[in-house]
Structure formats: structure tokens, C-alpha cells
Design an enzyme around this catalytic site. Sequence first.
Site, PDB file in Angstrom:
ATOM      1  N   CYS A  71       0.814  -1.225   0.000  1.00 52.90           N
ATOM      2  CA  CYS A  71       0.000   0.000   0.000  1.00 52.90           C
ATOM      3  C   CYS A  71       0.846   1.273   0.000  1.00 52.90           C
ATOM      4  O   CYS A  71       0.658   2.150  -0.846  1.00 52.90           O
ATOM      5  CB  CYS A  71      -1.000  -0.002   1.152  1.00 52.90           C
ATOM      6  SG  CYS A  71      -0.288   0.093   2.807  1.00 52.90           S
ATOM      7  N   HIS A 124      -2.848   1.294   6.827  1.00 46.94           N
ATOM      8  CA  HIS A 124      -3.064   1.202   5.388  1.00 46.94           C
ATOM      9  C   HIS A 124      -3.217   2.592   4.805  1.00 46.94           C
ATOM     10  O   HIS A 124      -3.652   3.517   5.494  1.00 46.94           O
ATOM     11  CB  HIS A 124      -4.325   0.372   5.104  1.00 46.94           C
ATOM     12  CG  HIS A 124      -4.550   0.057   3.653  1.00 46.94           C
ATOM     13  ND1 HIS A 124      -3.694  -0.716   2.913  1.00 46.94           N
ATOM     14  CD2 HIS A 124      -5.539   0.428   2.801  1.00 46.94           C
ATOM     15  CE1 HIS A 124      -4.156  -0.824   1.671  1.00 46.94           C
ATOM     16  NE2 HIS A 124      -5.271  -0.125   1.574  1.00 46.94           N
ATOM     17  N   HIS A 136      -5.571   1.720  -4.416  1.00 46.66           N
ATOM     18  CA  HIS A 136      -4.682   1.167  -3.398  1.00 46.66           C
ATOM     19  C   HIS A 136      -4.233  -0.239  -3.776  1.00 46.66           C
ATOM     20  O   HIS A 136      -4.767  -0.863  -4.683  1.00 46.66           O
ATOM     21  CB  HIS A 136      -5.351   1.181  -2.018  1.00 46.66           C
ATOM     22  CG  HIS A 136      -6.491   0.222  -1.862  1.00 46.66           C
ATOM     23  ND1 HIS A 136      -6.651  -0.555  -0.740  1.00 46.66           N
ATOM     24  CD2 HIS A 136      -7.529  -0.096  -2.672  1.00 46.66           C
ATOM     25  CE1 HIS A 136      -7.750  -1.297  -0.873  1.00 46.66           C
ATOM     26  NE2 HIS A 136      -8.293  -1.026  -2.032  1.00 46.66           N
TER      27      HIS A 136
END
Length: 159
Positions: A71, A124, A136
Site C-alpha cells: 500500500c 493502510h 490502493h
Amino acid sequence: MTAPNGLSVRLSRIGAASVLTAAAVAVPTLLPGAAQQAGAATLAAKALGVAASKKGSPYQWGATGPSRFDCSGLTLYSFKQAGKKLPRTAAAQYGSTTHISASARRVGDLVFFHTGSSSSSVYHVGIYAGSGRIWHAPKTGARVRLEHIWTRSVWYGRV
């Protein structure tokens, strides 16, 4: 007053040009953040475009591109290609951004997912694409994709 050879028309054009020139010089002085905001918007748009161009790239923990990403590797790579260096991890990226409210978020801002109230709870990150969606690199076995934000436990940051 009308002068021979259309002189009044030429004078009015010169006057209009002078007014426009004066406005072009004065507006950046009156709104000093306008040029900076335009630059940030361009940077964010470029980074978003880079992330979108990586659609389908496989997730790999610790990868920073150009063909595999985790990520924060995707956000790091995307902003680097746009001309801005970010730290390596999602939590460090959160710490390096200007924190903004959900109502102030814009396309290209970073979206940080968290489990608590401190920056160390960030786990994240993705790039806001508008309409409640992010680009993402989700998790092992998945690929870079556009997805709706699935929780309210998010913070926003502007690079």
C-alpha cells in the site's frame, strides 16, 4: 468620442489588455497561496494518474514498484513519479502530510486507515479518487485496484 482611423477601438483594446495584465500581476499578490494550491493540485493529479496506471499490478509486501506494490509502496511510487518524495511506511506518510478533514478532502489526497487515536495505529494508505473511492494495493493475493472506502476509521492527508 470617435477618432479617425478607429483610434477609439484601439484605445479600448489597449485599455482592456492593461486591465488584464494588471489583474494577472495583482491576483497572485492578493492570493499568495493560489499558485501553491495549483501546484499541489497538479502534483496530486499526477500521482493519482500514476496509481491508476498501475491497475492490476500484484500486491507484494515491501514492494515499491514499478510492477509490484504494497500500500505505502504504491503511494510512495506514485508521488515520486509526480515529483514529490514520501517516507516509506503508511504511518510515516501520515506524519509527513498536512492533516485535513473529510469535508476538505480532494482528489489526490492520501487516505489513511487506522485502528486507534495515534499515528502509530495507521495500517493502510491509498490515494483518494473521488466519490468515496481510493486507488490502493490492498493485500497479499490482491492487485492494485479502485475501491470504495469501507470504513469510517480513516484520516486524510494532503501532500
